[in-house]
Design an enzyme around this catalytic site. Structure first.
Site, PDB file in Angstrom:
ATOM      1  N   ALA A  10       0.830  -1.214   0.000  1.00  0.00           N
ATOM      2  CA  ALA A  10       0.000   0.000   0.000  1.00  0.00           C
ATOM      3  C   ALA A  10       0.860   1.258   0.000  1.00  0.00           C
ATOM      4  O   ALA A  10       0.479   2.275   0.577  1.00  0.00           O
ATOM      5  CB  ALA A  10      -0.925  -0.006   1.207  1.00  0.00           C
ATOM      6  N   ALA A  11       2.026   1.185  -0.666  1.00  0.00           N
ATOM      7  CA  ALA A  11       2.961   2.311  -0.604  1.00  0.00           C
ATOM      8  C   ALA A  11       2.838   3.265  -1.776  1.00  0.00           C
ATOM      9  O   ALA A  11       3.313   4.398  -1.704  1.00  0.00           O
ATOM     10  CB  ALA A  11       4.396   1.790  -0.519  1.00  0.00           C
ATOM     11  N   ARG A  16      -1.929   7.615 -11.668  1.00  0.00           N
ATOM     12  CA  ARG A  16      -2.984   7.553 -12.694  1.00  0.00           C
ATOM     13  C   ARG A  16      -4.366   7.886 -12.134  1.00  0.00           C
ATOM     14  O   ARG A  16      -5.302   8.127 -12.899  1.00  0.00           O
ATOM     15  CB  ARG A  16      -2.995   6.164 -13.341  1.00  0.00           C
ATOM     16  CG  ARG A  16      -1.899   5.991 -14.386  1.00  0.00           C
ATOM     17  CD  ARG A  16      -1.960   4.619 -15.010  1.00  0.00           C
ATOM     18  NE  ARG A  16      -1.399   3.591 -14.133  1.00  0.00           N
ATOM     19  CZ  ARG A  16      -1.420   2.289 -14.412  1.00  0.00           C
ATOM     20  NH1 ARG A  16      -2.005   1.853 -15.521  1.00  0.00           N
ATOM     21  NH2 ARG A  16      -0.877   1.426 -13.578  1.00  0.00           N
ATOM     22  N   GLY A  78       9.902  -0.790  -6.432  1.00  0.00           N
ATOM     23  CA  GLY A  78       9.323  -2.007  -6.978  1.00  0.00           C
ATOM     24  C   GLY A  78       8.681  -2.878  -5.917  1.00  0.00           C
ATOM     25  O   GLY A  78       8.882  -2.700  -4.708  1.00  0.00           O
ATOM     26  N   ASN A 377     -47.336  15.749  21.481  1.00  0.00           N
ATOM     27  CA  ASN A 377     -47.711  16.232  20.152  1.00  0.00           C
ATOM     28  C   ASN A 377     -47.084  17.600  19.925  1.00  0.00           C
ATOM     29  O   ASN A 377     -47.306  18.537  20.699  1.00  0.00           O
ATOM     30  CB  ASN A 377     -49.231  16.331  20.015  1.00  0.00           C
ATOM     31  CG  ASN A 377     -49.631  16.760  18.603  1.00  0.00           C
ATOM     32  OD1 ASN A 377     -49.719  15.934  17.711  1.00  0.00           O
ATOM     33  ND2 ASN A 377     -49.856  18.051  18.402  1.00  0.00           N
ATOM     34  N   ASN A 386     -33.085  27.059  20.175  1.00  0.00           N
ATOM     35  CA  ASN A 386     -31.997  26.506  20.976  1.00  0.00           C
ATOM     36  C   ASN A 386     -30.698  27.305  20.916  1.00  0.00           C
ATOM     37  O   ASN A 386     -29.749  26.989  21.634  1.00  0.00           O
ATOM     38  CB  ASN A 386     -31.701  25.073  20.540  1.00  0.00           C
ATOM     39  CG  ASN A 386     -31.301  24.967  19.070  1.00  0.00           C
ATOM     40  OD1 ASN A 386     -31.735  25.773  18.242  1.00  0.00           O
ATOM     41  ND2 ASN A 386     -30.487  23.990  18.752  1.00  0.00           N
ATOM     42  N   TYR A 387     -30.646  28.368  20.115  1.00  0.00           N
ATOM     43  CA  TYR A 387     -29.368  29.041  19.864  1.00  0.00           C
ATOM     44  C   TYR A 387     -29.539  30.548  19.999  1.00  0.00           C
ATOM     45  O   TYR A 387     -30.419  31.142  19.387  1.00  0.00           O
ATOM     46  CB  TYR A 387     -28.897  28.680  18.446  1.00  0.00           C
ATOM     47  CG  TYR A 387     -27.545  29.195  18.055  1.00  0.00           C
ATOM     48  CD1 TYR A 387     -26.436  29.046  18.883  1.00  0.00           C
ATOM     49  CD2 TYR A 387     -27.361  29.813  16.816  1.00  0.00           C
ATOM     50  CE1 TYR A 387     -25.184  29.504  18.498  1.00  0.00           C
ATOM     51  CE2 TYR A 387     -26.115  30.271  16.420  1.00  0.00           C
ATOM     52  CZ  TYR A 387     -25.028  30.119  17.272  1.00  0.00           C
ATOM     53  OH  TYR A 387     -23.790  30.577  16.885  1.00  0.00           O
TER      54      TYR A 387
END
Length: 456
Positions: A10-11, A16, A78, A377, A386-387
């Site tokens: 996985a190096a 491409r 390689g 309900n 809330n803010y």
């Protein structure tokens, strides 16, 4: 079976791919290619897994975590050179080593197991995973002798006209006797056009030593696909999606249109659930039995109970109970938890809130940072405020509360059990149990107002 080890290559950067993201970290069905590979290996009885990292080493390590040990190939010289970096960890061990590329996400664990079994049955020092390709152009060819044994691997550019007609190809996945592998790697030369050390040269070295080299032919060429560019990535995605969908359908899930349904590799779906067209299920989502999902719903890392409907909605990192209905056009943002028999209707957004059993938020509401009890309900157009521009505050609504339409609940605030909020109210302080809260301006009618203005 002897001790089994694995080396994942996985190096490489993957030029491409033309991407800032390292090749093995590109996702296929929601999971990186290298994660697919290591998870497949993890289902086998493997003693140690070593991942060879190079480009993007830290990101690869972060992705795989403690599923693997790591060695660094600082300079990409390689595939043989890459495997050689694992010698300090594996070189002295007795056993069999699987070498597989991190960009081959489709190889099944069953195929790896069959490769190991073939390797041991033939008492081989090396076994090549091969496949039969209708169009073998670009692949190394497997040349067999009169007895059917592997004679050599010939690369496309070196193959004669007769050899190019051979359709059995080298997939780049191998089993080796571990000690024989690392001894042979010391003899690999780089006297080739690229000046690199190639792993297939180990095969020739072992053959010259009179060792047995075997080949196992996988039945499905698609499994061997290596992803080197975006087109191959799309092919892998399509093949993996079809495989995942087939698995779920064979396990009792109805998928109305598999071509338009995307399910992550880690998702779990119960029997008799139905997925309508356009559904996307990502991450480690778990969906119960007898559910109906879609059309065009998007669920990410969430848990959905049994007999629940998610209709044309988005559910992110949340939990939904049994026999609950969400949508159409609802949005459950992260850390939302819905109980059983809950209704979240059209154009309702829920964020970081808990809703108890039998609670209903039927339409056009926002519920954020709230703890809501059972049998509540919430009327149309109501919101939890809330803010305040700097901080978030909590709204608490106890059981059996009725919130009338178009109400603003300004947090922090608590509505006690059984209270009733009149429509159009803006609530800023606690409402006692079973109290009626009205917080709106008194209506005043100006008689004759329009006719007076028209006469001016």
């Amino acid at each position: 079976m002897s001790n089994i080890f694995a080396v994942i290559l996985a190096a490489g950067q993957g030029t491409r791919m033309k991407s800032k993201l390292y090749k093995v970290l590109h996702p296929v069905c929601g999971k990186t290619m290298v994660e697919h590979v290591i998870d497949h290996i993890g289902s086998l009885n493997v003693e140690r897994v070593v991942t060879v990292v190079g480009h993007g080493a830290e990101l690869v390590k972060e992705t795989l975590g403690d599923k693997s040990e790591y060695v660094l190939q600082a300079e990409q010289l390689g595939t043989a050179h890459a495997v050689q970096q694992a010698e300090p960890i594996l070189g002295s061990l007795e056993g069999t080593t699987l070498v597989v590329c991190g960009d081959t996400p489709l190889i099944r664990p069953e195929t790896m197991q069959a490769l190991f079994a073939h390797h041991e049955a033939n008492n081989a020092k090396a076994t090549i995973l091969t496949a039969v390709a209708e169009n073998p152009t670009g692949y190394g060819r497997i040349i067999r002798d009169a007895d059917g044994q592997v004679a050599q691997i010939v690369e496309q550019k070196d193959a004669s006209a007769e050899q190019q007609l051979v359709k059995e190809i080298n997939t780049g996945t191998y089993c080796f006797d571990n000690k024989a592998l690392f001894e042979a790697l010391k003899q690999v030369k780089n006297d080739n056009a690229q000046g690199e050390y190639y792993l297939p040269d180990v095969i020739e070295i072992l053959q010259k030593q009179g060792e047995v080299v075997a080949a196992y032919v996988t039945e499905n060429f698609d499994e061997t696909l290596g992803v080197n560019d975006r087109f191959a990535l799309s092919q892998a995605e399509e093949l993996m999606r079809a495989r995942i969908n087939e698995r779920h359908m064979r396990n009792g899930v109805t998928i109305i249109n598999p071509a338009s349904t995307h399910i992550s590799a880690d998702a779990v779906i119960g029997s008799d659930s139905v997925l309508l067209p356009g559904v996307i299920i990502e991450g480690k989502t778990v969906i119960g039995e007898d559910c109906k999902i879609g059309p065009n719903s998007h669920i990410v890392n969430s848990k959905i109970g049994n007999s629940t409907t998610i209709h044309s909605s988005v559910v992110l990192n949340s939990q939904v109970g049994n026999e609950t209905a969400v949508g159409p056009f609802a949005h459950l943002r992260p850390e939302s938890t819905l109980g059983d028999h809950v209704k979240i209707g059209n154009f309702v957004e829920v964020k970081k809130s808990t809703l108890g059993d039998d609670t209903k938020v039927s339409h056009l509401s926002y519920i954020g940072d709230a703890e809501i009890g059972s049998n509540v309900n919430i009327g149309c157009g109501s919101i939890t405020v809330n803010y305040d521009g700097k901080n978030k505050f909590k709204t608490t609504i106890e059981d059996d509360v009725f919130v009338g339409c178009n109400s603003n609940l300004v947090a922090p605030v608590t509505l006690k059990k059984g209270s009733f909020i009149a429509a159009g109210s803006t609530i800023t302080k606690e409402v006692p149990e079973e109290a009626l809260a009205i917080a709106r301006a008194r209506q005043e009618n100006k008689l004759g107002y329009l006719s007076k203005n028209k006469s001016k």
